[in-house]
Design a protein around this motif. Structure first.
Motif, PDB file in Angstrom:
ATOM      1  N   ASP A 225       0.837  -1.199   0.000  1.00 48.58           N
ATOM      2  CA  ASP A 225       0.000   0.000   0.000  1.00 48.58           C
ATOM      3  C   ASP A 225       0.874   1.251   0.000  1.00 48.58           C
ATOM      4  O   ASP A 225       1.590   1.522   0.963  1.00 48.58           O
ATOM      5  CB  ASP A 225      -0.914   0.000   1.233  1.00 48.58           C
ATOM      6  CG  ASP A 225      -1.889   1.176   1.243  1.00 48.58           C
ATOM      7  OD1 ASP A 225      -2.128   1.769   0.171  1.00 48.58           O
ATOM      8  OD2 ASP A 225      -2.417   1.497   2.316  1.00 48.58           O
ATOM      9  N   GLY A 226       0.819   2.000  -1.103  1.00 51.82           N
ATOM     10  CA  GLY A 226       1.488   3.293  -1.185  1.00 51.82           C
ATOM     11  C   GLY A 226       2.999   3.243  -1.030  1.00 51.82           C
ATOM     12  O   GLY A 226       3.594   4.162  -0.462  1.00 51.82           O
ATOM     13  N   LEU A 227       3.642   2.214  -1.568  1.00 50.07           N
ATOM     14  CA  LEU A 227       5.088   2.062  -1.396  1.00 50.07           C
ATOM     15  C   LEU A 227       5.854   3.105  -2.203  1.00 50.07           C
ATOM     16  O   LEU A 227       5.638   3.265  -3.404  1.00 50.07           O
ATOM     17  CB  LEU A 227       5.507   0.657  -1.830  1.00 50.07           C
ATOM     18  CG  LEU A 227       6.998   0.330  -1.714  1.00 50.07           C
ATOM     19  CD1 LEU A 227       7.427   0.303  -0.256  1.00 50.07           C
ATOM     20  CD2 LEU A 227       7.309  -1.007  -2.383  1.00 50.07           C
ATOM     21  N   VAL A 228       6.764   3.792  -1.537  1.00 49.64           N
ATOM     22  CA  VAL A 228       7.621   4.788  -2.184  1.00 49.64           C
ATOM     23  C   VAL A 228       9.080   4.422  -1.913  1.00 49.64           C
ATOM     24  O   VAL A 228       9.506   4.346  -0.759  1.00 49.64           O
ATOM     25  CB  VAL A 228       7.335   6.214  -1.660  1.00 49.64           C
ATOM     26  CG1 VAL A 228       8.291   7.222  -2.321  1.00 49.64           C
ATOM     27  CG2 VAL A 228       5.889   6.603  -1.925  1.00 49.64           C
ATOM     28  N   THR A 229       9.829   4.171  -2.983  1.00 49.82           N
ATOM     29  CA  THR A 229      11.254   3.859  -2.886  1.00 49.82           C
ATOM     30  C   THR A 229      12.031   4.949  -3.609  1.00 49.82           C
ATOM     31  O   THR A 229      11.772   5.221  -4.786  1.00 49.82           O
ATOM     32  CB  THR A 229      11.577   2.492  -3.519  1.00 49.82           C
ATOM     33  OG1 THR A 229      10.720   1.499  -2.966  1.00 49.82           O
ATOM     34  CG2 THR A 229      13.020   2.111  -3.265  1.00 49.82           C
ATOM     35  N   GLU A 230      12.964   5.575  -2.913  1.00 46.40           N
ATOM     36  CA  GLU A 230      13.689   6.708  -3.480  1.00 46.40           C
ATOM     37  C   GLU A 230      15.195   6.461  -3.473  1.00 46.40           C
ATOM     38  O   GLU A 230      15.704   5.659  -2.685  1.00 46.40           O
ATOM     39  CB  GLU A 230      13.371   7.976  -2.680  1.00 46.40           C
ATOM     40  CG  GLU A 230      11.894   8.342  -2.683  1.00 46.40           C
ATOM     41  CD  GLU A 230      11.604   9.629  -1.948  1.00 46.40           C
ATOM     42  OE1 GLU A 230      11.195  10.606  -2.600  1.00 46.40           O
ATOM     43  OE2 GLU A 230      11.798   9.660  -0.717  1.00 46.40           O
ATOM     44  N   PHE A 231      15.876   7.173  -4.378  1.00 42.04           N
ATOM     45  CA  PHE A 231      17.333   7.133  -4.445  1.00 42.04           C
ATOM     46  C   PHE A 231      17.827   8.577  -4.440  1.00 42.04           C
ATOM     47  O   PHE A 231      17.445   9.379  -5.309  1.00 42.04           O
ATOM     48  CB  PHE A 231      17.802   6.411  -5.702  1.00 42.04           C
ATOM     49  CG  PHE A 231      17.560   4.928  -5.665  1.00 42.04           C
ATOM     50  CD1 PHE A 231      18.535   4.056  -5.222  1.00 42.04           C
ATOM     51  CD2 PHE A 231      16.329   4.412  -6.062  1.00 42.04           C
ATOM     52  CE1 PHE A 231      18.310   2.689  -5.180  1.00 42.04           C
ATOM     53  CE2 PHE A 231      16.094   3.045  -6.024  1.00 42.04           C
ATOM     54  CZ  PHE A 231      17.086   2.186  -5.576  1.00 42.04           C
ATOM     55  N   ARG A 232      18.667   8.875  -3.464  1.00 42.15           N
ATOM     56  CA  ARG A 232      19.214  10.231  -3.336  1.00 42.15           C
ATOM     57  C   ARG A 232      20.539  10.285  -4.100  1.00 42.15           C
ATOM     58  O   ARG A 232      21.532   9.688  -3.712  1.00 42.15           O
ATOM     59  CB  ARG A 232      19.406  10.587  -1.861  1.00 42.15           C
ATOM     60  CG  ARG A 232      19.755  12.046  -1.619  1.00 42.15           C
ATOM     61  CD  ARG A 232      19.775  12.383  -0.135  1.00 42.15           C
ATOM     62  NE  ARG A 232      18.432  12.379   0.436  1.00 42.15           N
ATOM     63  CZ  ARG A 232      18.034  11.556   1.413  1.00 42.15           C
ATOM     64  NH1 ARG A 232      18.867  10.658   1.889  1.00 42.15           N
ATOM     65  NH2 ARG A 232      16.809  11.640   1.898  1.00 42.15           N
TER      66      ARG A 232
ATOM     67  N   GLY B  77       4.813   4.014   2.869  1.00 39.25           N
ATOM     68  CA  GLY B  77       4.039   2.851   2.469  1.00 39.25           C
ATOM     69  C   GLY B  77       4.082   1.701   3.450  1.00 39.25           C
ATOM     70  O   GLY B  77       4.742   1.760   4.498  1.00 39.25           O
ATOM     71  N   GLU B  78       3.360   0.646   3.114  1.00 37.18           N
ATOM     72  CA  GLU B  78       3.325  -0.581   3.890  1.00 37.18           C
ATOM     73  C   GLU B  78       3.534  -1.783   2.971  1.00 37.18           C
ATOM     74  O   GLU B  78       3.095  -1.760   1.821  1.00 37.18           O
ATOM     75  CB  GLU B  78       1.973  -0.756   4.605  1.00 37.18           C
ATOM     76  CG  GLU B  78       1.714   0.239   5.717  1.00 37.18           C
ATOM     77  CD  GLU B  78       0.401  -0.053   6.427  1.00 37.18           C
ATOM     78  OE1 GLU B  78      -0.403  -0.850   5.899  1.00 37.18           O
ATOM     79  OE2 GLU B  78       0.188   0.490   7.529  1.00 37.18           O
ATOM     80  N   VAL B  79       4.207  -2.796   3.494  1.00 36.13           N
ATOM     81  CA  VAL B  79       4.356  -4.068   2.788  1.00 36.13           C
ATOM     82  C   VAL B  79       3.934  -5.151   3.775  1.00 36.13           C
ATOM     83  O   VAL B  79       4.724  -5.581   4.626  1.00 36.13           O
ATOM     84  CB  VAL B  79       5.800  -4.313   2.318  1.00 36.13           C
ATOM     85  CG1 VAL B  79       5.918  -5.681   1.660  1.00 36.13           C
ATOM     86  CG2 VAL B  79       6.236  -3.230   1.334  1.00 36.13           C
ATOM     87  N   ARG B  80       2.681  -5.559   3.686  1.00 36.67           N
ATOM     88  CA  ARG B  80       2.148  -6.546   4.633  1.00 36.67           C
ATOM     89  C   ARG B  80       2.235  -7.947   4.035  1.00 36.67           C
ATOM     90  O   ARG B  80       1.674  -8.216   2.987  1.00 36.67           O
ATOM     91  CB  ARG B  80       0.704  -6.208   5.009  1.00 36.67           C
ATOM     92  CG  ARG B  80       0.590  -4.927   5.813  1.00 36.67           C
ATOM     93  CD  ARG B  80      -0.743  -4.801   6.546  1.00 36.67           C
ATOM     94  NE  ARG B  80      -0.712  -3.679   7.466  1.00 36.67           N
ATOM     95  CZ  ARG B  80      -0.243  -3.736   8.705  1.00 36.67           C
ATOM     96  NH1 ARG B  80       0.207  -4.903   9.170  1.00 36.67           N
ATOM     97  NH2 ARG B  80      -0.243  -2.689   9.484  1.00 36.67           N
ATOM     98  N   PHE B  81       2.948  -8.799   4.754  1.00 39.00           N
ATOM     99  CA  PHE B  81       3.059 -10.202   4.373  1.00 39.00           C
ATOM    100  C   PHE B  81       2.441 -11.034   5.484  1.00 39.00           C
ATOM    101  O   PHE B  81       2.911 -11.003   6.619  1.00 39.00           O
ATOM    102  CB  PHE B  81       4.529 -10.580   4.161  1.00 39.00           C
ATOM    103  CG  PHE B  81       4.740 -12.044   3.867  1.00 39.00           C
ATOM    104  CD1 PHE B  81       4.386 -12.557   2.625  1.00 39.00           C
ATOM    105  CD2 PHE B  81       5.256 -12.899   4.826  1.00 39.00           C
ATOM    106  CE1 PHE B  81       4.564 -13.909   2.352  1.00 39.00           C
ATOM    107  CE2 PHE B  81       5.435 -14.234   4.558  1.00 39.00           C
ATOM    108  CZ  PHE B  81       5.089 -14.747   3.316  1.00 39.00           C
ATOM    109  N   ASP B  82       1.364 -11.734   5.136  1.00 31.65           N
ATOM    110  CA  ASP B  82       0.633 -12.524   6.130  1.00 31.65           C
ATOM    111  C   ASP B  82       0.242 -11.660   7.324  1.00 31.65           C
ATOM    112  O   ASP B  82       0.288 -12.108   8.481  1.00 31.65           O
ATOM    113  CB  ASP B  82       1.472 -13.727   6.574  1.00 31.65           C
ATOM    114  CG  ASP B  82       0.625 -14.829   7.186  1.00 31.65           C
ATOM    115  OD1 ASP B  82      -0.610 -14.840   6.976  1.00 31.65           O
ATOM    116  OD2 ASP B  82       1.178 -15.690   7.897  1.00 31.65           O
TER     117      ASP B  82
END
Length: 334
Positions: A18-25, A78-83
């Motif tokens: 949900d709403g995952l944001v991955t950034e690179f500076r 964001g969230e990364v829900r596994f089980d």
């Protein structure tokens, strides 16, 4: 009138992003390789992730396992829900218990995925710490045989340089299956393999999924591969999911111009003069994205508001979502 049986509740997703944001500076600025990605995947199902190189597919897989190199990369939202558990809230020790055992990954290039001075078999069973040496070897041979590697007793002690790319890809699958994962992330598992070997690898993944009931997230740039193996498809562009739909529906009635372009570039969809219809232009620079749709400059049906109005993924039909302001114009793009 007697009431019928209660309706079956839909299964809770094994994976829910949900709403995952991955950034690179970077020295030139901060880019968003994943920009608000949301998706879900149930046990026993296959989700395909497609898009051009640089769309954020591989970064997404690594982010799910918290394998983004820091610096320069970081997950900012964001969230990364596994089980039911949010992986982004777990520390590194807890993640190590999940990687390989609960969630495994097949990386993109098998030729560089193995230590060249260590036997392949030993690398396959490296994570089986709870087994004795003899039991681990027996399990490794079993996994190699399951992955379709001939003469596994002999090849267990061979080195990566003695193997072909197709055999190393099978070994990588065996390594991923060693922990009997509930979720397998397959990042371009058929890249650089000839068509015959591609078919064998895909058939193997499907067979393993049927045996174990695991969920499979399959990353590919090959739409034909996705059509053969996936239940649903997420189309990524410039770090965002721009369309998400059941596979058959996406191929028969795409609701985003970028998806139309991807499908139009398939060999069996050539124009009347026999030519392919490539997507015009080039993917945008992530440092130069405007406020509107990132595909607007390449889109044949875009208007001025597409370039200025933010657009989010929204449901247009049951189970079918698109990030397009003007889906009614899609027919003119085909």
């Amino acid at each position: 009138m007697a009431e019928g049986p209660p309706a079956r509740k839909p299964a809770a997703p094994l994976l829910a992003v949900d709403g995952l944001v991955t950034e690179f500076r970077l020295p030139s600025g901060t880019i968003r390789a994943n920009n608000g990605v949301s998706l879900s995947l149930e046990a026993g199902r296959t989700l395909g992730i497609v898009g051009e190189s640089g769309s954020g597919k591989s970064v997404l897989c690594r982010a799910l396992l918290k394998l983004i190199p820091s610096p320069p990369g970081f997950i900012s939202a964001g969230e990364v829900r596994f089980d039911g558990r949010d992986l982004l809230r777990l520390d590194e020790e807890e993640m190590r218990r999940i990687r390989g055992r609960q969630i495994a990954m097949i990386f993109q290039n098998p030729m560089s995925g193995f230590n060249p001075v260590w036997p392949v078999g030993n690398q396959i069973v490296e994570g089986l710490h709870d087994l004795s040496a003899s039991a681990a070897r027996a399990r490794g041979i079993e996994l190699m045989r399951l992955a379709g590697i001939p003469s596994p007793e002999q090849r267990f002690h061979e080195y990566p340089h003695q193997w072909s790319g197709g055999m190393l890809q099978r070994a990588m699958i065996a390594m991923a299956m060693a922990g009997e994962p509930r979720l397998l992330l397959a990042d371009e598992p058929t890249t650089a393999l000839d068509v015959t070997i591609q078919d064998q690898i895909l058939a193997l993944l499907v067979e393993l999924q049927e045996r174990t009931g695991m969920a499979l997230l399959l990353v590919s740039h090959d739409m034909a591969v996705v059509a053969e193996t996936c239940d649903e498809v997420a189309v990524m562009y410039a770090g965002r999911i721009v369309e998400l739909a059941p596979t058959r529906e996406l191929f028969e009635q795409p609701l985003h111009p970028y998806t139309v372009g991807l499908l139009g570039s398939l060999p069996h969809r050539r124009t009347s003069d026999g030519r392919l219809r490539p997507v015009r232009g080039q993917p945008p620079e992530l440092l130069q994205l405007g406020p509107g749709c990132p595909f607007a400059e390449r889109c044949p049906v875009a208007s001025d508001d597409c370039r200025s109005t933010p657009v989010a993924l929204r449901t247009l039909k049951p189970g079918h979502a698109s990030a397009c302001l003007h889906p009614e114009r899609i027919g003119t793009a085909i």
